[in-house]
Write an enzyme that holds these catalytic residues in place. Structure first.
Site, PDB file in Angstrom:
ATOM      1  N   GLU A   7       2.698   5.469  -3.664  1.00 30.53           N
ATOM      2  CA  GLU A   7       2.775   6.545  -4.695  1.00 30.53           C
ATOM      3  C   GLU A   7       4.111   7.304  -4.608  1.00 30.53           C
ATOM      4  O   GLU A   7       4.596   7.717  -5.656  1.00 30.53           O
ATOM      5  CB  GLU A   7       1.588   7.507  -4.514  1.00 30.53           C
ATOM      6  CG  GLU A   7       0.247   6.884  -4.840  1.00 30.53           C
ATOM      7  CD  GLU A   7      -0.214   5.870  -3.762  1.00 30.53           C
ATOM      8  OE1 GLU A   7       0.195   6.031  -2.597  1.00 30.53           O
ATOM      9  OE2 GLU A   7      -0.943   4.928  -4.133  1.00 30.53           O
ATOM     10  N   ASP A  13       0.844  -1.208   0.000  1.00 29.37           N
ATOM     11  CA  ASP A  13       0.000   0.000   0.000  1.00 29.37           C
ATOM     12  C   ASP A  13       0.877   1.254   0.000  1.00 29.37           C
ATOM     13  O   ASP A  13       2.092   1.179   0.171  1.00 29.37           O
ATOM     14  CB  ASP A  13      -0.887  -0.057   1.258  1.00 29.37           C
ATOM     15  CG  ASP A  13      -1.956   1.018   1.276  1.00 29.37           C
ATOM     16  OD1 ASP A  13      -2.334   1.513   0.197  1.00 29.37           O
ATOM     17  OD2 ASP A  13      -2.423   1.366   2.387  1.00 29.37           O
ATOM     18  N   ASP A  63      -9.100   3.707  -2.592  1.00 33.70           N
ATOM     19  CA  ASP A  63     -10.089   4.078  -1.572  1.00 33.70           C
ATOM     20  C   ASP A  63     -11.361   4.665  -2.175  1.00 33.70           C
ATOM     21  O   ASP A  63     -11.555   5.881  -2.203  1.00 33.70           O
ATOM     22  CB  ASP A  63      -9.460   5.075  -0.594  1.00 33.70           C
ATOM     23  CG  ASP A  63      -8.286   4.466   0.142  1.00 33.70           C
ATOM     24  OD1 ASP A  63      -8.135   3.223   0.100  1.00 33.70           O
ATOM     25  OD2 ASP A  63      -7.530   5.228   0.764  1.00 33.70           O
TER      26      ASP A  63
END
Ligand code: MIG
Length: 728
Positions: free
Chosen positions: A327, A324, A438
């Site tokens: 980025e 996760d 999300d």
């Protein structure tokens, strides 16, 4: 203009602008081709502006744009704006132009022409797909160095195949990944995990995986387990596996700054972290663990080091990983936080504008461009110049994926990895799966799941899905039902929810809703033979698993169809994506009739023949319904009591003349299927003149079949049903 070109294959041309950075999106070595200098492009007008290139293409009225992977917009991407900049943005509202991944491959298509475009560039650029001007597609790249690939072929599938030959065969997960998966932020301790597994089995709901979110770690320190909450992690994973459930832990890239913590110490000692401009100071930002350093995944040694850290988990019996925040997401940097605090302390609030400015001074600290610009990499062997993160931002997630996958392959050369990663870019599709980030418990995001599934499939991400029932917000019972009902057809079928939201596990609803969900999940397992057969076929043939109906039918209605797709070779999926509905209008593309299959909660089935065109399909909340194409069939499992396993395959097949259906098996977890270690049976069912049916079969692969008994439910064009068996 410094452009040169070379022919990669009959349908693929590369246009090289300047000297591009190697992003690893492409698997072939393009440097060995011989190039010729040019000064105009085919199809595109190419203009050089101050420090950027602008490519424009004039579209006709009927031209659609497919692809662009993880992005908003419909199945047809036209009329929207896209920004290639991997973003941790938890609010996927209509006007947004960037999500977690950048996949700048798209197909401009009409009846006569299919043009594929892939821009291989590691950081931000813009694609205006008719947003500013409906007939103008405009790509603006802020650099003189990038690769542009243009594909031209007869069909969209052919363009996709060429793209996948260039960028690699899609990721193949283990077979269990096609089962139902349950997740939540968080199941923070051993007890909770066991309880989830218990409640699932008490409710008669099969499940293949449970996720553990950030709270399993000691102080959010990556590659640790909090032993107060998980006193015997190994035992837990073993017990769970015994019950058919895999535990999938989350891994975040940020390494907590803490003296004595081995990952931190090793990283500092070996210069494995991203640096500041001086090339010496470790770049510091804050994420869940508090202050962290980010591993420099662009560097070969760092990837190797990081990849080995996963042994901590593989050794504990973990079979799958969830990467996760890559980025990478940044909550704030200490420097900017100090500046903001100072501003707040000093600023006098005289009016509302002052108030808003002060309020926003903290609210705008996350994921800042000026922070990314101060973060530096030493790519490759680390011997060249340092490169600002700003210049290769979109490659961070892909390289964290490489780190995880490459070491896994070295250590378990034969095993398929289960890896879910959030941030990605072109090429990541050959390494791992992504989920859609999300989302919210909104009807519009159910539709977005449908559409993004298709767009991602066009870009080679065949195995993907969204957080089913929605991540943020409280889901209504009706939306939860419709979403779970659709997700029966989503390759990744994972229910996941955010901290503080309603409990979303199937057993945490009222009885009626839970009953529906149990039926959907069991039906998913029933349809798994079809899903898996078609998935493997998709990977082997490089044809997406999920395809727009518009690939096959260029009528206006088909082109406008934004909430249906073909799953594999035989099924048309038509989910209900709005509230208060008993069914929906579907468009049955092509010229041939379809078989409408309805599988009810009470075990009854209904078969109806529907001609092509417009049709109002009843679709209630307690059934799973879908269309089967004419002369096509689907293998399904006759489930045992556990709702998961089967010994007999039932083939539902719509035969008006000669129909085909396939069923495939392999060991489900290794790569031996590539060495002929699989079993496949291809059936032909022919309707004879006297009305009887003749079943023929050919088998392939060297593996002995597990299933030897095949029941056929043959539906003819008048909806008459004939049952026949076929035994090996
Ligand atoms: O800042 O780990 O997308 O699936 O549950 C949020 C907590 C961090 C974002 C992921 C989500 C996950 C959550 N994470």
């Amino acid at each position: 203009m410094n452009i040169k070109t070379t022919q990669i294959s009959e349908s693929t041309k590369l246009f090289r602008f300047g000297t591009p950075f190697n992003t690893d999106a492409v698997i072939i070595n393009t440097d060995k081709y011989s190039f010729t200098q040019i000064d105009t492009l085919p199809l595109f007008k190419c203009e050089k502006e101050a420090d950027c290139y602008r490519l424009t293409y004039t579209m006709d009225k009927k031209q659609c744009i497919f692809g662009l992977g993880e992005s908003l917009g419909g199945i047809n991407k036209r009329s929207h704006n896209y920004r290639m900049w991997n973003s941790d943005d938890p609010s996927h509202t209509e006007e947004k132009d960037a999500l977690y991944g950048s996949h700048p491959f798209f197909i401009i298509s009409n009846e006569t022409e299919k043009i594929g475009v892939f821009i291989d560039f590691p950081t931000e650029f813009h694609i205006d797909a008719g947003f500013t001007q409906y007939d103008i597609l405009s790509v603006k790249i802020p650099s003189e160095n990038f690769d542009l690939y243009i594909f031209s072929a007869k069909t969209e599938q052919e363009v996709i195949r060429e793209y996948l030959k260039l960028t690699g065969t899609p990721y193949m997960p283990p077979k269990w990944a096609f089962g139902f998966q349950q997740s939540r932020w968080s199941y923070p301790d051993e007890n909770t995990v066991c309880k989830v597994a218990d409640k699932m089995s008490e409710a008669g709901i099969p499940c293949d995986a449970i996720y553990i979110d950030i709270d399993y770690m000691d102080n959010y320190k990556v590659f640790t387990v909090d032993e107060k909450k998980f006193c015997d992690f190994k035992k837990l994973t073993a017990e769970m596996k015994q019950r058919g459930i895999r535990l999938i832990p989350i891994i975040d890239p940020g390494v907590r700054v803490e003296k004595g913590y081995s990952v931190y110490e090793e990283g500092v000692k070996n210069d494995y972290f991203c640096k500041e401009a001086d090339g010496k100071t470790d770049f510091t930002a804050a994420v869940w663990p508090g202050l962290v350093h980010f591993p420099d995944f662009l560097n070969n040694d760092v990837r190797e080091w990081w990849g080995q850290l996963y042994h901590f988990l593989w050794d504990a019996g973990i079979d799958g990983i969830w990467n996760d925040m890559n980025e990478p997401a940044i909550f704030y940097t200490p420097r900017k936080l100090e500046a903001a605090k100072k501003k707040i302390a000093e600023r006098v609030i005289n009016n509302s504008w002052d108030f808003f400015e002060i309020r926003d001074s903290l609210g705008t600290l996350a994921n800042r461009r000026d922070d990314y610009a101060e973060m530096y990499h030493r790519p490759g062997d680390g011997k060249g110049n340092v490169v600002s993160h700003e210049n290769l931002h979109n490659l961070y997630g892909l390289n964290m994926t490489r780190a995880t996958v490459d070491e896994f392959k070295k250590d378990f050369p034969d095993k398929r990895i289960f890896l879910l990663t959030r941030s990605s870019s072109a090429g990541a599709h050959r390494m791992a799966a992504i989920w859609m980030g999300d989302n919210q418990s909104w009807w519009s995001h159910l539709l977005l799941h449908v559409q993004m599934l298709v767009s991602l499939n066009v870009c080679g991400f065949f195995y993907t899905g969204a957080d089913v029932c929605g991540f943020s917000g409280n889901v209504s019972n009706e939306l939860a039902i419709r979403w779970m009902q659709f997700a029966v057809f989503s390759p990744l079928f994972r229910n996941h929810a955010a901290l503080g939201t309603r409990n979303q596990e199937p057993y945490n609803f009222d009885e009626k809703t839970t009953n529906c969900m149990r039926h959907f999940i069991r039906t998913r397992y029933k349809l798994l033979p079809y899903m898996y057969t078609e998935f493997v076929n998709a990977v082997k043939t490089l044809n997406p698993l999920c395809t727009p109906t518009a690939f096959y039918d260029k009528s206006c209605q088909s082109l406008e169809c934004q909430d249906e797709f073909y799953l594999g070779r035989s099924v048309l999926v038509t989910p209900v994506c709005q509230p208060n509905a008993q069914g929906r209008n579907v468009f049955l593309a092509g010229k041939h009739p379809y078989l409408y299959v309805r599988l009810y909660n009470n075990g009854l089935e209904n078969f109806e023949i529907v001609p092509a065109g417009n049709y109002y399909a009843q679709y209630s909340t307690d059934e799973v319904a879908f269309f089967v194409k004419e002369n096509c069939g689907i293998p399904t499992g006759i489930l045992e009591k556990d709702g998961k396993t089967f010994n007999t395959v039932e083939i539902i097949i719509f035969v008006s003349s000669v129909a085909t259906a396939s069923y495939y098996e392999d060991d489900g977890e290794t790569n031996s299927y590539l060495q002929n270690d699989f079993f496949q049976i291809d059936f032909t069912v022919k309707k004879e003149n006297n009305g009887t049916f003749n079943i023929q079969a050919t088998t392939s692969g060297s593996r002995l079949p597990e299933v030897k008994n095949y029941n056929f439910v043959i539906v003819d064009e008048n909806a008459n049903i004939t049952r026949q068996t076929f035994n090996l």
